[in-house]
Design an enzyme around this catalytic site. Structure first.
Site, short mmCIF file in Angstrom:
data_model
loop_
_atom_site.label_atom_id
_atom_site.label_comp_id
_atom_site.label_asym_id
_atom_site.label_seq_id
_atom_site.Cartn_x
_atom_site.Cartn_y
_atom_site.Cartn_z
N ASN A 1 23.80 95.68 22.21
CA ASN A 1 22.40 95.40 22.49
C ASN A 1 21.79 94.64 21.32
O ASN A 1 22.11 94.89 20.15
CB ASN A 1 21.60 96.67 22.82
CG ASN A 1 21.64 97.74 21.75
OD1 ASN A 1 22.64 97.94 21.08
ND2 ASN A 1 20.53 98.45 21.59
N CYS B 1 20.49 94.05 26.77
CA CYS B 1 21.40 95.20 26.76
C CYS B 1 22.83 94.79 26.41
O CYS B 1 23.25 93.66 26.66
CB CYS B 1 21.45 95.85 28.13
SG CYS B 1 19.92 96.59 28.68
N GLU C 1 25.59 95.80 27.89
CA GLU C 1 26.43 95.54 29.07
C GLU C 1 26.27 94.11 29.56
O GLU C 1 27.26 93.44 29.88
CB GLU C 1 26.07 96.50 30.22
CG GLU C 1 26.28 97.96 29.90
CD GLU C 1 25.04 98.63 29.30
OE1 GLU C 1 24.32 97.99 28.51
OE2 GLU C 1 24.80 99.80 29.63
N CYS D 1 21.32 100.27 32.80
CA CYS D 1 20.00 100.13 33.43
C CYS D 1 20.14 99.38 34.76
O CYS D 1 21.19 98.81 35.08
CB CYS D 1 19.04 99.40 32.49
SG CYS D 1 19.29 97.62 32.43
N CYS E 1 21.28 95.68 34.53
CA CYS E 1 22.71 95.56 34.23
C CYS E 1 23.54 95.90 35.46
O CYS E 1 24.55 95.25 35.74
CB CYS E 1 23.09 96.46 33.06
SG CYS E 1 22.46 95.85 31.48
N1 THU Z 1 20.22 99.58 26.20
C1 THU Z 1 21.46 99.04 26.42
O1 THU Z 1 21.92 98.20 25.65
N2 THU Z 1 22.15 99.46 27.50
C2 THU Z 1 21.77 100.47 28.32
O2 THU Z 1 22.49 100.81 29.24
C3 THU Z 1 20.47 101.12 28.14
C4 THU Z 1 19.60 100.54 27.08
C5 THU Z 1 19.50 99.21 24.98
C6 THU Z 1 18.26 98.41 25.14
C7 THU Z 1 17.51 98.77 23.88
O3 THU Z 1 17.94 97.94 22.82
C8 THU Z 1 17.92 100.19 23.57
O4 THU Z 1 19.12 100.40 24.30
C9 THU Z 1 16.90 101.24 23.93
O5 THU Z 1 16.47 101.11 25.22
#
Ligand code: THU
Length: 132
Positions: free
Chosen positions: A39, A50, A52, A89, A92
């Protein structure tokens, strides 16, 4: 190195100064190639991306075609440094569904031997797939 160790090896590269929540993801293709993502947050918060989607976009940029994504692996650590279960999320899920043609298996780690697996179809049933 197994995929948990691989994820853990680059989790620190996540750029998460605002949430402190680090996420690492690995896409595995049907041919067994892997692509990494973390992320990357932004001071303009909604422009954060994110792990993913960064992994999937990396794979696509390297020539991986829709239907060639077999697995997406996810490892996350909270601000306190503890591994936590992080489900992808909604955005994603939509991207994974399209790029795997609805066939990817999502592996969500909470530790080396603590992993749960879900099909993308179970995480996002009836995903949007057509402009027709
Ligand atoms: N985030 C991800 O990278 N993947 C997920 O599946 C959920 C959330 C990140 C976005 C942000 O930088 C941090 O996690 C908090 O939401």
């Amino acid at each position: 190195m197994n995929l948990f160790e691989e994820l853990d090896s680059f989790l620190e590269r996540a750029y998460a100064p605002y949430s402190g929540f680090r996420v690492a993801s690995i896409v595995v293709t049907t041919e067994g190639k892997i692509y990494r993502g973390v992320n990357v947050e932004s001071v303009a918060y909604p422009t954060t991306m994110c792990a993913e989607r960064n992994a999937v976009f990396h794979a696509v940029a390297e020539g991986v075609k829709p239907g060639e994504i077999a697995e997406v692996h996810i490892l996350a650590r909270n601000e306190a440094g503890a591994y936590v279960t992080a489900f992808p999320c909604g955005s994603c899920r939509q991207v994974i569904a399209e790029q795997s043609r609805g066939k990817a298996t999502i592996h969500i780690y909470r530790g080396e031997r603590e992993v749960e697996m879900h099909s993308i179809a179970s995480l996002l049933p009836f995903h949007f797939a057509s402009l027709d």
